[in-house]
Design a protein around this motif. Structure first.
Motif, PDB file in Angstrom:
ATOM      1  N   LYS A 150      -6.908 -20.140  -8.026  1.00  0.00           N
ATOM      2  CA  LYS A 150      -7.444 -18.926  -7.422  1.00  0.00           C
ATOM      3  C   LYS A 150      -8.657 -18.422  -8.197  1.00  0.00           C
ATOM      4  N   PRO A 151      -9.477 -17.548  -7.593  1.00  0.00           N
ATOM      5  CA  PRO A 151     -10.640 -17.004  -8.303  1.00  0.00           C
ATOM      6  C   PRO A 151     -10.226 -16.160  -9.512  1.00  0.00           C
ATOM      7  N   ASP A 152     -11.165 -15.963 -10.431  1.00  0.00           N
ATOM      8  CA  ASP A 152     -10.893 -15.216 -11.660  1.00  0.00           C
ATOM      9  C   ASP A 152     -10.364 -13.818 -11.388  1.00  0.00           C
ATOM     10  N   TRP A 153     -10.903 -13.140 -10.360  1.00  0.00           N
ATOM     11  CA  TRP A 153     -10.460 -11.776 -10.095  1.00  0.00           C
ATOM     12  C   TRP A 153      -8.974 -11.752  -9.740  1.00  0.00           C
ATOM     13  N   CYS A 154      -8.473 -12.825  -9.148  1.00  0.00           N
ATOM     14  CA  CYS A 154      -7.067 -12.878  -8.775  1.00  0.00           C
ATOM     15  C   CYS A 154      -6.182 -12.983 -10.022  1.00  0.00           C
ATOM     16  N   ALA A 155      -6.594 -13.784 -10.980  1.00  0.00           N
ATOM     17  CA  ALA A 155      -5.824 -13.895 -12.223  1.00  0.00           C
ATOM     18  C   ALA A 155      -5.810 -12.561 -12.965  1.00  0.00           C
ATOM     19  N   ALA A 156      -6.945 -11.838 -12.948  1.00  0.00           N
ATOM     20  CA  ALA A 156      -7.004 -10.531 -13.603  1.00  0.00           C
ATOM     21  C   ALA A 156      -6.084  -9.537 -12.896  1.00  0.00           C
ATOM     22  N   ALA A 157      -6.065  -9.569 -11.577  1.00  0.00           N
ATOM     23  CA  ALA A 157      -5.177  -8.682 -10.814  1.00  0.00           C
ATOM     24  C   ALA A 157      -3.719  -8.996 -11.123  1.00  0.00           C
ATOM     25  N   ASN A 158      -3.407 -10.281 -11.247  1.00  0.00           N
ATOM     26  CA  ASN A 158      -2.032 -10.686 -11.531  1.00  0.00           C
ATOM     27  C   ASN A 158      -1.588 -10.135 -12.881  1.00  0.00           C
ATOM     28  N   ARG A 159      -2.464 -10.192 -13.888  1.00  0.00           N
ATOM     29  CA  ARG A 159      -2.115  -9.665 -15.212  1.00  0.00           C
ATOM     30  C   ARG A 159      -1.924  -8.149 -15.153  1.00  0.00           C
ATOM     31  N   THR A 160      -2.780  -7.453 -14.403  1.00  0.00           N
ATOM     32  CA  THR A 160      -2.709  -5.999 -14.303  1.00  0.00           C
ATOM     33  C   THR A 160      -1.449  -5.549 -13.573  1.00  0.00           C
ATOM     34  N   LEU A 161      -1.072  -6.279 -12.530  1.00  0.00           N
ATOM     35  CA  LEU A 161       0.021  -5.840 -11.663  1.00  0.00           C
ATOM     36  C   LEU A 161       1.350  -6.512 -11.964  1.00  0.00           C
ATOM     37  N   ARG A 162       1.381  -7.395 -12.946  1.00  0.00           N
ATOM     38  CA  ARG A 162       2.623  -8.107 -13.267  1.00  0.00           C
ATOM     39  C   ARG A 162       3.756  -7.108 -13.523  1.00  0.00           C
ATOM     40  N   ASN A 163       4.930  -7.441 -13.035  1.00  0.00           N
ATOM     41  CA  ASN A 163       6.136  -6.607 -13.181  1.00  0.00           C
ATOM     42  C   ASN A 163       6.038  -5.264 -12.463  1.00  0.00           C
ATOM     43  N   MET A 164       5.192  -5.207 -11.440  1.00  0.00           N
ATOM     44  CA  MET A 164       5.088  -3.996 -10.639  1.00  0.00           C
ATOM     45  C   MET A 164       4.879  -4.393  -9.185  1.00  0.00           C
ATOM     46  N   CYS A 165       5.604  -3.769  -8.272  1.00  0.00           N
ATOM     47  CA  CYS A 165       5.431  -4.072  -6.859  1.00  0.00           C
ATOM     48  C   CYS A 165       4.125  -3.466  -6.352  1.00  0.00           C
ATOM     49  N   PRO A 166       3.385  -4.206  -5.532  1.00  0.00           N
ATOM     50  CA  PRO A 166       2.205  -3.618  -4.887  1.00  0.00           C
ATOM     51  C   PRO A 166       2.645  -2.493  -3.951  1.00  0.00           C
ATOM     52  N   PRO A 167       1.716  -1.677  -3.487  1.00  0.00           N
ATOM     53  CA  PRO A 167       2.100  -0.570  -2.612  1.00  0.00           C
ATOM     54  C   PRO A 167       2.483  -1.047  -1.216  1.00  0.00           C
ATOM     55  N   ARG A 168       3.410  -0.336  -0.597  1.00  0.00           N
ATOM     56  CA  ARG A 168       3.621  -0.520   0.832  1.00  0.00           C
ATOM     57  C   ARG A 168       2.352  -0.031   1.523  1.00  0.00           C
ATOM     58  N   MET A 169       2.125  -0.498   2.724  1.00  0.00           N
ATOM     59  CA  MET A 169       0.940  -0.029   3.437  1.00  0.00           C
ATOM     60  C   MET A 169       1.193   1.356   4.033  1.00  0.00           C
ATOM     61  N   ILE A 170       2.272   1.483   4.803  1.00  0.00           N
ATOM     62  CA  ILE A 170       2.664   2.760   5.388  1.00  0.00           C
ATOM     63  C   ILE A 170       4.118   2.994   5.002  1.00  0.00           C
ATOM     64  N   HIS A 171       4.408   4.119   4.363  1.00  0.00           N
ATOM     65  CA  HIS A 171       5.781   4.453   3.968  1.00  0.00           C
ATOM     66  C   HIS A 171       6.034   5.902   4.346  1.00  0.00           C
ATOM     67  N   ILE A 172       6.896   6.093   5.334  1.00  0.00           N
ATOM     68  CA  ILE A 172       7.214   7.427   5.824  1.00  0.00           C
ATOM     69  C   ILE A 172       8.710   7.637   5.630  1.00  0.00           C
ATOM     70  N   VAL A 173       9.075   8.694   4.910  1.00  0.00           N
ATOM     71  CA  VAL A 173      10.455   8.923   4.486  1.00  0.00           C
ATOM     72  C   VAL A 173      10.948  10.274   4.996  1.00  0.00           C
ATOM     73  N   GLU A 174      12.200  10.289   5.472  1.00  0.00           N
ATOM     74  CA  GLU A 174      12.881  11.515   5.893  1.00  0.00           C
ATOM     75  C   GLU A 174      11.997  12.385   6.774  1.00  0.00           C
ATOM     76  N   SER A 175      11.440  11.782   7.814  1.00  0.00           N
ATOM     77  CA  SER A 175      10.504  12.481   8.687  1.00  0.00           C
ATOM     78  C   SER A 175      10.967  12.381  10.138  1.00  0.00           C
ATOM     79  N   ARG A 176      10.401  13.241  10.992  1.00  0.00           N
ATOM     80  CA  ARG A 176      10.780  13.292  12.403  1.00  0.00           C
ATOM     81  C   ARG A 176       9.543  13.268  13.287  1.00  0.00           C
ATOM     82  N   ASP A 177       9.745  12.714  14.478  1.00  0.00           N
ATOM     83  CA  ASP A 177       8.721  12.727  15.519  1.00  0.00           C
ATOM     84  C   ASP A 177       7.404  12.115  15.023  1.00  0.00           C
ATOM     85  N   VAL A 178       7.495  10.832  14.731  1.00  0.00           N
ATOM     86  CA  VAL A 178       6.349  10.056  14.245  1.00  0.00           C
ATOM     87  C   VAL A 178       5.931   9.108  15.371  1.00  0.00           C
ATOM     88  N   HIS A 179       4.660   9.119  15.720  1.00  0.00           N
ATOM     89  CA  HIS A 179       4.140   8.296  16.808  1.00  0.00           C
ATOM     90  C   HIS A 179       2.948   7.492  16.290  1.00  0.00           C
TER      91      HIS A 179
END
Length: 191
Positions: free
Chosen positions: A128-157
């Motif tokens: 992979k490109p160098d930037w990918c290896a750097a990202a892997n080191r930075t984010l190791r042992n941490m989950c990336p963000p969910r894209m959309i996360h809506i919790v305990e909510s009502r009437d979502v469209h």
């Protein structure tokens, strides 16, 4: 406080019709009585790299590792600290909101390629490109963000949008009531 809002990302005047207008944002909260409007020809894109994700001088927020109250944490298939965190806060997130709408005909782009590097084994990083290896080191042992996360909510469209290149889970509606998804397309390519 004013009883709701419409957050819109309009196409820039004079843009060629073939070139989309792109807005880049870090993680942000959705509110009650809110319409997030992304019209056709507009791409709302999540930022990438920790440097791009500074918010008031702070990097993208990290949620701590939490044990679920009823179910033990699942081991994560990726090297991201297990199924319960720590995890980067979702790109679009809401907690305890009502009357939320995401619409407009445009595209939500999660910037997934940067975040996917966190899940690659070391052997794959050599190809992979160098930037990918750097990202892997930075984010190791941490989950990336969910894209959309809506919790305990009502009437979502959520309707009339394209959702693509999610960093991790694409759309997560947790402990919600009255969620309606229609006329959406989801695209997450194979690496």
């Amino acid at each position: 406080a004013a009883g709701g809002c419409r957050l819109s990302f309009p196409a820039r005047a004079g843009e060629p019709s073939a070139a989309p207008t792109v807005y880049r944002t870090s993680s942000f909260a959705l509110a009650s009585a809110m319409t997030l409007h992304i019209p056709a020809g507009v791409v709302l894109r999540g930022t990438e790299t920790d440097a791009d994700n500074l918010l008031d001088g702070s990097p993208w927020p990290v949620l701590p590792r939490l044990e679920a109250p009823a179910v033990p944490c699942m081991s994560c298939a990726y090297r991201c600290g297990g199924g319960c965190g720590p995890v980067k806060r979702a790109w679009l997130h809401a907690w305890n909101v009502t009357d939320l709408e995401i619409t407009g005909g445009g595209t939500l782009h999660g910037g997934g390629q940067y975040w996917w590097c966190a899940r690659l084994p070391d052997a794959a990083l050599a190809r992979k490109p160098d930037w990918c290896a750097a990202a892997n080191r930075t984010l190791r042992n941490m989950c990336p963000p969910r894209m959309i996360h809506i919790v305990e909510s009502r009437d979502v469209h959520v309707h009339g949008v394209r959702i693509e290149f999610s960093p991790f889970w694409t759309a997560h509606f947790q402990f919600c009531e009255g969620v309606l998804l229609e006329q959406i397309s989801v695209f997450n390519p194979v690496r």
